[in-house]
Motif scaffolding. Structure first.
Motif, mmCIF file in Angstrom:
data_model
loop_
_atom_site.group_PDB
_atom_site.id
_atom_site.type_symbol
_atom_site.label_atom_id
_atom_site.label_comp_id
_atom_site.label_asym_id
_atom_site.label_seq_id
_atom_site.Cartn_x
_atom_site.Cartn_y
_atom_site.Cartn_z
ATOM 1 N N ALA A 75 0.864 -1.180 0.000
ATOM 2 C CA ALA A 75 0.000 0.000 0.000
ATOM 3 C C ALA A 75 0.901 1.231 0.000
ATOM 4 C CB ALA A 75 -0.898 0.001 1.230
ATOM 5 N N MET A 76 0.417 2.308 -0.610
ATOM 6 C CA MET A 76 1.209 3.535 -0.690
ATOM 7 C C MET A 76 0.416 4.710 -0.151
ATOM 8 S SD MET A 76 2.893 2.841 -4.477
ATOM 9 C CE MET A 76 2.553 4.479 -4.937
ATOM 10 N N ALA A 77 1.115 5.607 0.506
ATOM 11 C CA ALA A 77 0.502 6.836 1.009
ATOM 12 C C ALA A 77 1.312 8.002 0.485
ATOM 13 C CB ALA A 77 0.499 6.844 2.533
ATOM 14 N N GLU A 78 0.602 9.069 0.138
ATOM 15 C CA GLU A 78 1.309 10.272 -0.300
ATOM 16 C C GLU A 78 0.448 11.502 -0.073
ATOM 17 O OE1 GLU A 78 1.686 10.493 -4.756
ATOM 18 O OE2 GLU A 78 0.866 8.474 -4.575
ATOM 19 N N ALA A 79 1.125 12.619 0.137
ATOM 20 C CA ALA A 79 0.445 13.894 0.272
ATOM 21 C C ALA A 79 0.252 14.447 -1.137
ATOM 22 C CB ALA A 79 1.258 14.854 1.126
ATOM 23 N N MET A 80 -0.975 14.809 -1.456
ATOM 24 C CA MET A 80 -1.263 15.234 -2.823
ATOM 25 C C MET A 80 -0.545 16.521 -3.218
ATOM 26 S SD MET A 80 -5.245 14.170 -3.269
ATOM 27 C CE MET A 80 -5.824 14.181 -1.583
ATOM 28 N N TYR A 81 -0.301 17.420 -2.260
ATOM 29 C CA TYR A 81 0.317 18.709 -2.585
ATOM 30 C C TYR A 81 1.690 18.880 -1.959
ATOM 31 C CZ TYR A 81 -4.405 19.489 -4.155
ATOM 32 O OH TYR A 81 -5.611 19.358 -4.792
#
Length: 104
Positions: A75-81
């Motif tokens: 699974a991956m998590a990231e901040a969109m901005y």
């Protein structure tokens, strides 16, 4: 999380042989958190406007479709901005057994 964050996306890649139980995307409240859940062919994505400091979990139900041994990508998590904010989980191994009902 050690800090408060905004506008996060979590992508959870489904293992082959599984399908999400829900078939329509939309807002959901999971683990006390409101998120937009988007169902795709290969993954389920959660979009979260605000994540407060502390422990949280996102959940959804999968349905087993095909027996066998499969791998689910991390699974991956990231901040969109804020592209410098990224995280990922471990790969998961899944074994789906064929159901045998007595009397059939």
């Amino acid at each position: 999380s050690k800090n408060d964050y905004e506008y996060l996306m979590f992508s959870d890649f489904k293992a082959a042989g599984t399908e999400a139980e829900k078939v329509r995307s939309g807002y959901t409240n999971t683990g006390g958190m409101s998120a937009y859940m988007e169902i795709r062919d290969e993954k389920v994505c959660f979009f979260i406007r605000k994540l407060t400091r502390g422990k949280h979990s996102l959940t959804y139900r999968l349905r087993a479709e095909i027996p066998g041994k499969f791998s689910a990508l991390p699974a991956m998590a990231e901040a969109m901005y804020a592209p410098e904010l990224k995280a990922n989980s471990d790969e998961m191994k899944v074994e789906i057994l064929e159901r045998t009902d007595a009397g059939e």
